[in-house]
Motif scaffolding. Structure first.
Motif, PDB file in Angstrom:
ATOM      1  N   PHE A 132      -5.214   3.142   3.381  1.00 51.01           N
ATOM      2  CA  PHE A 132      -4.900   1.764   3.739  1.00 51.01           C
ATOM      3  C   PHE A 132      -5.938   1.226   4.728  1.00 51.01           C
ATOM      4  O   PHE A 132      -6.425   0.106   4.607  1.00 51.01           O
ATOM      5  N   ALA A 189       0.838  -1.195   0.000  1.00 51.39           N
ATOM      6  CA  ALA A 189       0.000   0.000   0.000  1.00 51.39           C
ATOM      7  C   ALA A 189       0.876   1.249   0.000  1.00 51.39           C
ATOM      8  O   ALA A 189       0.617   2.220  -0.717  1.00 51.39           O
ATOM      9  N   ALA A 217      -0.391   4.851  -1.159  1.00 51.59           N
ATOM     10  CA  ALA A 217      -1.593   5.015  -0.343  1.00 51.59           C
ATOM     11  C   ALA A 217      -1.200   5.506   1.045  1.00 51.59           C
ATOM     12  O   ALA A 217      -0.258   5.000   1.650  1.00 51.59           O
TER      13      ALA A 217
END
Lengths: 293, 282
Positions: B188, B178, B183
């Motif tokens: 996440f 992630a 992200a």
């Protein structure tokens, strides 16, 4: 145990923790601190004046025969609730572990009392055992038993124990069943091949392996009997007759809310907190030990 | 089963049936009493088969309450119980899941201090700090309100632990991936952590819903207004005590109504409930 991969932010973790911490401080720490503080105060009858009296509330508490009696009653009550609740549910779980047909149906029919509020459980049993109209009262009368829990302390105690155990059996049952199902079948088979009878297998193989679960349930049931049974008692005997079912937590409520004795009730709260802390520590000590195995 | 012992199987079934009968008998009698008239009940012994007052009793309590005890309609109480149970269960899950996410996925000063702060609340059940908590809530003007009924019960160490434990089992690779894809932590959380936690959330919901629905001492203290009673409190208030007669048929109808929603939740969500209950304590 720590995560290797973490995120970085200077403010986000605090923001995420804020609601939990705020509620914890306002509704847990502040009141607990106040209970400690009040326990050193004495309020006059009109609530106009409070003075600092040090440990006097505690000294009075432990010289108060009603309080000591309540201690004894609580010990008696929780021993009865924990022991009979564990024994009954162990029996049912052992049997449920054995049957193959209808296992899910049995389980479903046994677990629903978990959903019943303690106070409602109390009302149900109080109705069945009601001195004038109860069905069980009537049945007992046919056997020549004079049943009236409103007057007789032992019977009142029996009533609250039955109602409390009835509600708790399903919880214990689920834990015992999970414990039984995690015992490797090969152990039991080995004992069976050696010629051990089912009863012998239970006491020498199964029961010792269940001892962690049993110990855990013992602590949980004692905590349950100490605190969660407030509803059972308030909905049935209200601590009576003559204090025969007045467990510690009911006395805190009675003295603080009904009798308005702030200092005495707070001192009792502090004593109860000490008991909960001891029980929780016992529980976690034990869990830690289990993890090391 | 290790070996075939027919008599033992019979014994097992017999014991289970006896146990179920003993556990279900009070429920059956409650139902019977809720379908009788008061006169039929007080005539000792009361009939052991259901009577014909089912609709009369249930519609009476739902809309009007009892004559001698609490006069509030049970319909309103059921609504109060539902609101309280939902706010407590959803609120607990929401604040615990974000708190555990912060504790597991971040390193920051005072982290373990906060963790321990949540941990020790396990040792302060509401029963031991009744009066000071009452005082705090009354100072905040929350008596007789949904906020007062729910907010003090929303903090939960057990839910925080359960989520923390679960988050520890999520593979680190997921967070790494992630992060590599750019992200942020919140992204996440929403796209990976929450979907993975569905089972834990369901399990906690069942347990906390029942916890909220069955609250007794706390609503007893802070509700004086009949329209704010929860169902469990309502039952107690319907039993006037003293010389006034208890309308047992109506009390028992209310008891049935009070037991039904949590029992349905347990039975219908049995799988998650058992999983959550047994895992919560590990």
């Amino acid at each position: 145990m720590e995560k290797r991969v973490v995120f970085r932010s200077a403010w986000l973790p605090y923001a995420l923790l804020a609601p939990q911490i705020a509620i914890t401080i306002i509704f847990f720490f502040w009141p607990a601190f106040q209970a400690g503080y009040f326990s050193f105060l004495l309020q006059d009858a009109f609530g106009l004046k409070t003075e600092f009296v040090g440990l006097q509330n505690f000294v009075e508490l432990f010289n108060d025969e009603h309080y000591l009696k309540s201690f004894k009653i609580t010990a008696h009550f929780s021993a009865l609730v924990a022991f009979s609740g564990i024994a009954i549910s162990l029996l049912l779980a052992t049997m449920a572990d054995r049957v193959l047909r209808g296992a899910l149906a049995y389980k479903t029919l046994l677990i629903w009392p978990y959903a019943v509020a303690p106070a409602v459980a109390g009302v149900l049993w109080a109705f069945l055992f009601a001195p004038s109209i109860g069905v069980f009262t009537y049945a007992l009368k046919q056997f020549g038993v004079d049943w009236n829990w409103a007057l007789q302390g032992d019977q009142a105690m029996l009533l609250v124990v039955i109602a409390s155990v009835w509600k708790q059996v399903s919880y214990n049952f689920l834990f015992f069943l999970a414990g039984l199902q995690s015992i490797p079948k090969s152990l039991i088979e080995a004992a069976a091949i050696d010629g051990a009878s089912p009863l012998r297998r239970f006491w020498t193989v199964v029961f010792p392996l269940l001892s962690p679960v049993t110990f855990f349930l013992l602590v949980v049931n004692i905590v349950y009997a100490f605190f969660d049974t407030f509803g059972v008692i308030d909905a049935t005997t209200e601590g009576g007759p003559a204090g025969a079912t007045q467990i510690l937590v009911y006395k805190v409520y009675h003295d603080g809310v009904k009798a308005g004795d702030l200092g005495g009730s707070s001192a009792q709260s502090v004593v109860l907190m000490a008991i909960v802390i001891a029980l929780t520590v016992a529980q976690f000590r034990f869990i830690e030990r289990k993890v090391q195995y | 089963m290790v070996e075939n012992r027919p008599w033992l199987t019979v014994l097992a079934h017999a014991t289970l049936i006896a146990g179920i009968a003993a556990i279900a008998f009070p429920l059956y009698l409650t139902f019977v009493a809720s379908t009788l008239t008061l006169n039929e009940i007080v005539e000792v012994p009361m009939p052991l088969l259901p009577g014909g007052q089912f609709w009369e009793n249930y519609s009476r309590v739902l809309t009007a309450g009892t004559a001698f005890g609490a006069k509030a309609p049970v319909g309103r109480m059921l609504l109060n119980s539902l609101v309280v149970a939902l706010v407590i269960s959803i609120g607990k899950i929401a604040i615990s899941i974000i708190a555990s996410f912060a504790i597991v996925y971040f390193r920051f000063p005072l982290r373990s201090f906060f963790f321990w702060m949540i941990f020790v609340t396990l040792m302060l059940p509401v029963e031991v700090r009744i009066i000071p908590t009452f005082k705090v809530v009354s100072d905040l003007g929350m008596l007789n309100s949904y906020t007062g009924l729910t907010l003090p019960l929303i903090a939960s160490a057990t839910a925080t632990f359960l989520f923390r434990q679960f988050f520890m089992t999520i593979p680190d690779e997921l967070a790494e991936a992630a992060r590599m894809d750019g992200a942020g932590p919140l992204r996440f959380f929403w796209d990976v952590v929450v979907p993975l936690s569905k089972t834990s959330i369901a399990a906690l919901f069942v347990i906390q819903f029942i916890y909220g629905w069955n609250q007794y001492l706390w609503p007893l203290l802070i509700t004086t207004d009949e329209s704010m009673y929860t169902t469990v409190i309502g039952i107690k208030r319907m039993i006037p005590g003293g010389d006034a007669a208890t309308e047992w048929n109506l009390v028992m109808a209310t008891a049935m109504l009070a037991m039904l929603p949590p029992a349905l939740v347990v039975v219908l969500m049995q799988k998650w409930f058992v999983k959550g209950l047994v895992e919560q304590e590990k």
